[in-house]
Design a protein around this motif. Sequence first.
Motif, PDB file in Angstrom:
ATOM      1  N   ILE A 138       0.836  -1.202   0.000  1.00 40.63           N
ATOM      2  CA  ILE A 138       0.000   0.000   0.000  1.00 40.63           C
ATOM      3  C   ILE A 138       0.870   1.251   0.000  1.00 40.63           C
ATOM      4  O   ILE A 138       0.662   2.189  -0.779  1.00 40.63           O
ATOM      5  N   ASP A 139       1.881   1.273   0.865  1.00 42.29           N
ATOM      6  CA  ASP A 139       2.732   2.447   1.020  1.00 42.29           C
ATOM      7  C   ASP A 139       3.617   2.704  -0.194  1.00 42.29           C
ATOM      8  O   ASP A 139       3.943   3.857  -0.491  1.00 42.29           O
ATOM      9  N   SER A 140       3.998   1.645  -0.896  1.00 45.11           N
ATOM     10  CA  SER A 140       4.909   1.807  -2.041  1.00 45.11           C
ATOM     11  C   SER A 140       4.177   1.993  -3.362  1.00 45.11           C
ATOM     12  O   SER A 140       4.785   2.349  -4.370  1.00 45.11           O
ATOM     13  N   SER A 141       2.859   1.779  -3.347  1.00 50.34           N
ATOM     14  CA  SER A 141       2.092   1.846  -4.584  1.00 50.34           C
ATOM     15  C   SER A 141       1.649   3.271  -4.891  1.00 50.34           C
ATOM     16  O   SER A 141       1.405   4.084  -3.989  1.00 50.34           O
ATOM     17  N   ASP A 142       1.538   3.584  -6.178  1.00 55.23           N
ATOM     18  CA  ASP A 142       0.968   4.864  -6.609  1.00 55.23           C
ATOM     19  C   ASP A 142      -0.562   4.810  -6.652  1.00 55.23           C
ATOM     20  O   ASP A 142      -1.207   5.844  -6.848  1.00 55.23           O
ATOM     21  N   SER A 143      -1.127   3.620  -6.480  1.00 57.27           N
ATOM     22  CA  SER A 143      -2.581   3.475  -6.485  1.00 57.27           C
ATOM     23  C   SER A 143      -3.176   4.048  -5.199  1.00 57.27           C
ATOM     24  O   SER A 143      -2.519   4.097  -4.162  1.00 57.27           O
ATOM     25  N   VAL A 144      -4.431   4.474  -5.286  1.00 54.67           N
ATOM     26  CA  VAL A 144      -5.156   4.991  -4.132  1.00 54.67           C
ATOM     27  C   VAL A 144      -6.214   3.969  -3.723  1.00 54.67           C
ATOM     28  O   VAL A 144      -6.915   3.425  -4.583  1.00 54.67           O
ATOM     29  N   VAL A 145      -6.308   3.703  -2.432  1.00 57.65           N
ATOM     30  CA  VAL A 145      -7.315   2.774  -1.914  1.00 57.65           C
ATOM     31  C   VAL A 145      -8.296   3.543  -1.040  1.00 57.65           C
ATOM     32  O   VAL A 145      -7.899   4.207  -0.082  1.00 57.65           O
ATOM     33  N   LEU A 146      -9.570   3.458  -1.386  1.00 55.26           N
ATOM     34  CA  LEU A 146     -10.653   4.086  -0.624  1.00 55.26           C
ATOM     35  C   LEU A 146     -11.512   2.975  -0.042  1.00 55.26           C
ATOM     36  O   LEU A 146     -12.002   2.119  -0.781  1.00 55.26           O
ATOM     37  N   VAL A 147     -11.687   2.956   1.282  1.00 59.14           N
ATOM     38  CA  VAL A 147     -12.518   1.953   1.944  1.00 59.14           C
ATOM     39  C   VAL A 147     -13.931   2.522   2.081  1.00 59.14           C
ATOM     40  O   VAL A 147     -14.109   3.651   2.548  1.00 59.14           O
ATOM     41  N   ASN A 148     -14.930   1.753   1.681  1.00 59.49           N
ATOM     42  CA  ASN A 148     -16.300   2.264   1.631  1.00 59.49           C
ATOM     43  C   ASN A 148     -16.969   2.244   3.010  1.00 59.49           C
ATOM     44  O   ASN A 148     -17.942   1.525   3.249  1.00 59.49           O
ATOM     45  N   HIS A 149     -16.451   3.090   3.923  1.00 61.72           N
ATOM     46  CA  HIS A 149     -17.174   3.382   5.162  1.00 61.72           C
ATOM     47  C   HIS A 149     -18.177   4.477   4.808  1.00 61.72           C
ATOM     48  O   HIS A 149     -17.913   5.665   4.965  1.00 61.72           O
ATOM     49  N   GLU A 150     -19.331   4.056   4.341  1.00 61.78           N
ATOM     50  CA  GLU A 150     -20.235   4.946   3.608  1.00 61.78           C
ATOM     51  C   GLU A 150     -20.781   6.100   4.433  1.00 61.78           C
ATOM     52  O   GLU A 150     -21.098   7.171   3.894  1.00 61.78           O
ATOM     53  N   ARG A 151     -20.900   5.934   5.759  1.00 62.53           N
ATOM     54  CA  ARG A 151     -21.469   7.022   6.557  1.00 62.53           C
ATOM     55  C   ARG A 151     -20.559   8.247   6.598  1.00 62.53           C
ATOM     56  O   ARG A 151     -21.023   9.354   6.851  1.00 62.53           O
ATOM     57  N   ARG A 152     -19.282   8.095   6.342  1.00 58.54           N
ATOM     58  CA  ARG A 152     -18.380   9.247   6.250  1.00 58.54           C
ATOM     59  C   ARG A 152     -18.799  10.204   5.130  1.00 58.54           C
ATOM     60  O   ARG A 152     -18.471  11.388   5.178  1.00 58.54           O
ATOM     61  N   PHE A 153     -19.501   9.667   4.133  1.00 55.63           N
ATOM     62  CA  PHE A 153     -19.876  10.470   2.972  1.00 55.63           C
ATOM     63  C   PHE A 153     -21.350  10.880   3.001  1.00 55.63           C
ATOM     64  O   PHE A 153     -21.814  11.575   2.107  1.00 55.63           O
ATOM     65  N   SER A 154     -22.059  10.471   4.037  1.00 52.39           N
ATOM     66  CA  SER A 154     -23.490  10.731   4.140  1.00 52.39           C
ATOM     67  C   SER A 154     -23.725  12.154   4.657  1.00 52.39           C
ATOM     68  O   SER A 154     -23.112  12.583   5.643  1.00 52.39           O
ATOM     69  N   ARG A 155     -24.613  12.879   4.012  1.00 50.95           N
ATOM     70  CA  ARG A 155     -24.814  14.292   4.345  1.00 50.95           C
ATOM     71  C   ARG A 155     -25.255  14.505   5.791  1.00 50.95           C
ATOM     72  O   ARG A 155     -24.881  15.501   6.427  1.00 50.95           O
ATOM     73  N   ASP A 156     -26.068  13.597   6.333  1.00 51.35           N
ATOM     74  CA  ASP A 156     -26.538  13.790   7.706  1.00 51.35           C
ATOM     75  C   ASP A 156     -25.401  13.653   8.712  1.00 51.35           C
ATOM     76  O   ASP A 156     -25.261  14.479   9.625  1.00 51.35           O
ATOM     77  N   TYR A 157     -24.564  12.635   8.541  1.00 51.37           N
ATOM     78  CA  TYR A 157     -23.432  12.469   9.460  1.00 51.37           C
ATOM     79  C   TYR A 157     -22.408  13.594   9.291  1.00 51.37           C
ATOM     80  O   TYR A 157     -21.805  14.045  10.272  1.00 51.37           O
ATOM     81  N   ARG A 158     -22.231  14.058   8.074  1.00 49.68           N
ATOM     82  CA  ARG A 158     -21.287  15.158   7.851  1.00 49.68           C
ATOM     83  C   ARG A 158     -21.807  16.455   8.480  1.00 49.68           C
ATOM     84  O   ARG A 158     -21.020  17.258   9.002  1.00 49.68           O
ATOM     85  N   GLU A 159     -23.112  16.638   8.461  1.00 46.69           N
ATOM     86  CA  GLU A 159     -23.671  17.819   9.130  1.00 46.69           C
ATOM     87  C   GLU A 159     -23.463  17.727  10.637  1.00 46.69           C
ATOM     88  O   GLU A 159     -23.112  18.727  11.286  1.00 46.69           O
TER      89      GLU A 159
END
Length: 357
Positions: A138-159
């Motif tokens: 992971i640390d040596s790769s140029d790729s990006v890894v996004l883990v789908n913890h979906e509530r981080r992106f939910s408008r209500d939790y972000r508010e």
Amino acid sequence: MPILILSGGFMTSKNDVHCAIAGLGRIGVSLESDPLREKPASHMGAIDYNRTAQLVAGSDPDENKRIAFKSLLPDCAVYANTELMVEEIKPHILHIASITDSHIPILKMALSAGVPMVVCEKPLSNSLEEARALLPLIDSSDSVVLVNHERRFSRDYREVRGLIRDKAFGELLSINARLYMGKTRPVSQILYHDGTHMLDILRFLTDENLEILHSEGEPYRKGGQLIVLARGGSVPIVLDVSGGRDHLVFELDLSFEKGRIRIGNGVYELWSSQESPYYTGFRSLSCTSSGWKGRTAYFSSMMNHAIELLNNPGRKCESSYGDGLKVLELIDEILGAYPQEQNQDSSLEKTPSSSVV
């Protein structure tokens, strides 16, 4: 030639960002057909909903799932072997939506193949050691890894996170959280399923790593209960993870100096401190807002962030591999206090490694 995907009732030509899905089951595809869920509700739906993304292929070792996927999207390529799909399709984004035991092997293959962006379902693995072993790549790769913890992106939790940071109700003083999933499922399984969402959103809202102080219960018994005492920075947390119910509950109750917030599945309430209508000389809480208005956009916002990361190398990922690893470390610490009972009820979902890719 770009494929045509039905999006919002219109046929749109999309060919900017090519996406492929590994795992054509519930979170990959079929939850999109649930009439009650907010849409998009799957990786397929999130790709379709995005204006610049195009779903070009899907893979699954299960023939029935491949047939069902092909019937939905006849112009998409379908594979039984994920590695072959990645080699031939060369997607810009690979969505790993397969069963948990296959996540790390597929992720390792994708990083080695140079896939620029990988969206991986939670949990990263059923094994903390397996997830840690991938860190050097992971640390040596140029790729990006996004883990789908979906509530981080939910408008209500972000508010809610914004309200905490702005001290709209004063200091956050404590959190009580509840996660109930069915009558017979043991807590050990619940923790590795929606428990990953709960632990992650507690980290997200407190903006702190959690410290596990104590736990009490029977995490490996069918329908058992577990009470966890933790702390997120200076904020004490009580977490109840239990079976024994015939219903699903995912809920957080946040207590402030001058108010209260309840948020969870189907729950969004703001309570403010006001002069009490019941007791002279006291203040009481009054519900000033109930119910989230509009879409939370949890899945589509995650997809937007994936595209943003793809187009802006070096930008910080809001739900990183490190975040996924922290959750596994917390689960390992919680369950590590209890000897695992040797029975099938406490076992996690497994699959032969030969069917992974």
